[in-house]
Design a protein around this motif. Structure first.
Motif, PDB file in Angstrom:
ATOM      1  N   ALA A 205       0.777  -1.324   0.019  1.00  0.00           N
ATOM      2  CA  ALA A 205      -0.082  -0.097   0.008  1.00  0.00           C
ATOM      3  C   ALA A 205       0.937   1.357  -0.058  1.00  0.00           C
ATOM      4  O   ALA A 205       0.555   2.156  -0.539  1.00  0.00           O
ATOM      5  CB  ALA A 205      -1.049   0.045   1.395  1.00  0.00           C
ATOM      6  N   LEU A 206       1.923   1.201   0.831  1.00  0.00           N
ATOM      7  CA  LEU A 206       2.950   2.389   0.705  1.00  0.00           C
ATOM      8  C   LEU A 206       3.559   2.371  -0.489  1.00  0.00           C
ATOM      9  O   LEU A 206       3.607   3.881  -0.968  1.00  0.00           O
ATOM     10  CB  LEU A 206       3.760   2.298   2.012  1.00  0.00           C
ATOM     11  N   ALA A 207       3.944   1.412  -1.175  1.00  0.00           N
ATOM     12  CA  ALA A 207       4.572   1.777  -2.433  1.00  0.00           C
ATOM     13  C   ALA A 207       3.611   2.072  -3.475  1.00  0.00           C
ATOM     14  O   ALA A 207       4.023   2.859  -4.406  1.00  0.00           O
ATOM     15  CB  ALA A 207       5.049   0.221  -3.036  1.00  0.00           C
ATOM     16  N   GLN A 208       2.339   2.099  -3.510  1.00  0.00           N
ATOM     17  CA  GLN A 208       1.223   2.553  -4.354  1.00  0.00           C
ATOM     18  C   GLN A 208       1.052   3.717  -4.009  1.00  0.00           C
ATOM     19  O   GLN A 208       0.132   4.460  -4.919  1.00  0.00           O
ATOM     20  CB  GLN A 208       0.074   1.459  -4.320  1.00  0.00           C
ATOM     21  N   ALA A 209       1.022   4.422  -2.749  1.00  0.00           N
ATOM     22  CA  ALA A 209       0.762   5.750  -2.373  1.00  0.00           C
ATOM     23  C   ALA A 209       1.295   6.905  -3.153  1.00  0.00           C
ATOM     24  O   ALA A 209       2.400   6.698  -3.702  1.00  0.00           O
ATOM     25  CB  ALA A 209       1.049   5.986  -1.025  1.00  0.00           C
TER      26      ALA A 209
ATOM     27  N   PRO B 243       1.810  11.174  -3.026  1.00  0.00           N
ATOM     28  CA  PRO B 243       2.151  12.561  -2.401  1.00  0.00           C
ATOM     29  C   PRO B 243       0.480  13.135  -2.443  1.00  0.00           C
ATOM     30  O   PRO B 243      -0.045  13.594  -1.195  1.00  0.00           O
ATOM     31  CB  PRO B 243       2.886  13.439  -2.851  1.00  0.00           C
ATOM     32  N   LYS B 244      -0.153  12.929  -3.611  1.00  0.00           N
ATOM     33  CA  LYS B 244      -1.458  13.605  -3.699  1.00  0.00           C
ATOM     34  C   LYS B 244      -2.526  13.046  -2.785  1.00  0.00           C
ATOM     35  O   LYS B 244      -3.745  13.781  -2.433  1.00  0.00           O
ATOM     36  CB  LYS B 244      -1.977  13.365  -5.167  1.00  0.00           C
ATOM     37  N   ASP B 245      -2.239  11.677  -2.096  1.00  0.00           N
ATOM     38  CA  ASP B 245      -3.332  11.170  -1.299  1.00  0.00           C
ATOM     39  C   ASP B 245      -3.375  11.788  -0.171  1.00  0.00           C
ATOM     40  O   ASP B 245      -4.671  11.718   0.456  1.00  0.00           O
ATOM     41  CB  ASP B 245      -2.812   9.525  -1.166  1.00  0.00           C
ATOM     42  N   THR B 246      -2.347  12.548   0.252  1.00  0.00           N
ATOM     43  CA  THR B 246      -2.518  13.492   1.480  1.00  0.00           C
ATOM     44  C   THR B 246      -2.600  14.811   1.534  1.00  0.00           C
ATOM     45  O   THR B 246      -2.533  15.647   2.236  1.00  0.00           O
ATOM     46  CB  THR B 246      -1.492  13.043   2.354  1.00  0.00           C
ATOM     47  N   GLU B 247      -3.042  15.399   0.069  1.00  0.00           N
ATOM     48  CA  GLU B 247      -3.159  16.875  -0.027  1.00  0.00           C
ATOM     49  C   GLU B 247      -4.530  17.198   0.057  1.00  0.00           C
ATOM     50  O   GLU B 247      -5.451  16.542  -0.613  1.00  0.00           O
ATOM     51  CB  GLU B 247      -2.696  17.000  -1.585  1.00  0.00           C
ATOM     52  N   VAL B 248      -4.596  18.130   0.878  1.00  0.00           N
ATOM     53  CA  VAL B 248      -6.109  18.649   0.952  1.00  0.00           C
ATOM     54  C   VAL B 248      -6.358  20.060   0.333  1.00  0.00           C
ATOM     55  O   VAL B 248      -5.431  20.907   0.675  1.00  0.00           O
ATOM     56  CB  VAL B 248      -6.398  18.904   2.624  1.00  0.00           C
TER      57      VAL B 248
END
Length: 255
Positions: free
Chosen positions: A18-22, A24-29
């Motif tokens: 899961a970390l490898a597929q993450a 930076p945009k996943d945690t951008e608000v």
């Protein structure tokens, strides 16, 4: 035991995948965006502030003892000064949570000592009849008094972290964040008041919880209230004030 170890290894593998597929945009608000505020020029009010005193008149203030009457303190040279014996003054408007900037000066010629040396106070919420939640104003540049009553103390409650007092006759500033107490419908306290304060740019109160209103004798306690005025104290000394503004704060959005 072996099965448990295999499950742990499998869990680690899934987490690693899961970390490898993450990205930076996943945690951008991106929304909602904070409102834009223009900072004030040197010592000026920001664009969303209500100016409580800009150097000309006391139109935003009234007599605390008679709120239908104008504030009786004297205005001159871009500041106003306590008129000893005339009583406290308070804002025309009431506030809940806010950021406050206020500048003050004790006289350069002081003859008293202890609490009789440039004494006044900012009541962050005035509950009437001389009561409320007070941050002390006093000359403590070279003047000893009880430390929970010195300048920048939450009177009789919280001692300032440091003594940041300037000399008598010099202008000083408080920058305060006030979070009002909340009460349940039956009047019981749901959450206490909190204060963060800087004195002359130095942190002196760090999000302290108040046990109740400031009292000269006895223990502090709470009484149910809503939005309240800010009050300045007439303690008989000719303390002056200037450049006062407030930014009412909305409750933080839920996340």
């Amino acid at each position: 035991m072996l099965a448990k170890a295999m499950m742990m290894v499998a869990g680690l593998s899934m987490a690693s995948l899961a970390l490898a597929q993450a990205t930076p945009k996943d945690t951008e608000v991106w929304t909602p965006e904070p409102g834009r505020v223009r900072p004030g020029a040197a010592h000026g009010a920001p664009s969303d502030a209500l100016v409580l005193f800009g150097g000309k008149d006391l139109g935003e203030w009234v007599s605390a003892g008679a709120p239908d009457r104008p504030a009786p303190w004297t205005v001159a040279h871009g500041a106003f000064t306590v008129l000893g014996g005339s009583g406290d003054i308070q804002t025309r408007r009431s506030f809940t949570d806010y950021q406050l900037h206020i500048e003050w000066r004790v006289p350069s010629t002081l003859t008293g000592s202890g609490q009789a040396r440039g004494n006044s106070g900012v009541f962050l919420a005035s509950t009437g009849n001389g009561s409320g939640y007070e941050i002390q104003i006093l000359d403590c540049h070279d003047n000893k008094t009880y430390v929970n009553g010195q300048a920048a103390s939450i009177y009789k409650q919280h001692i300032p972290l440091v003594n940041a007092c300037a000399a008598p006759g010099e202008w000083q500033s408080y920058d305060i964040v006030w979070t009002a107490p909340r009460f349940a419908a039956d009047g019981t306290l749901a959450s206490p008041a909190y204060v963060t304060a800087l004195h002359n740019g130095v942190l002196v109160q760090n999000h302290v919880a108040l046990p109740g209103e400031s009292v000269h004798v006895g223990k502090p306690a709470y009484r149910k209230h809503g939005a309240l005025p800010i009050r300045l104290q007439d303690h008989g000394d000719a303390v002056s004030f200037r450049n006062i503004w407030v930014r009412p704060l909305a409750a933080a959005p839920a996340r």
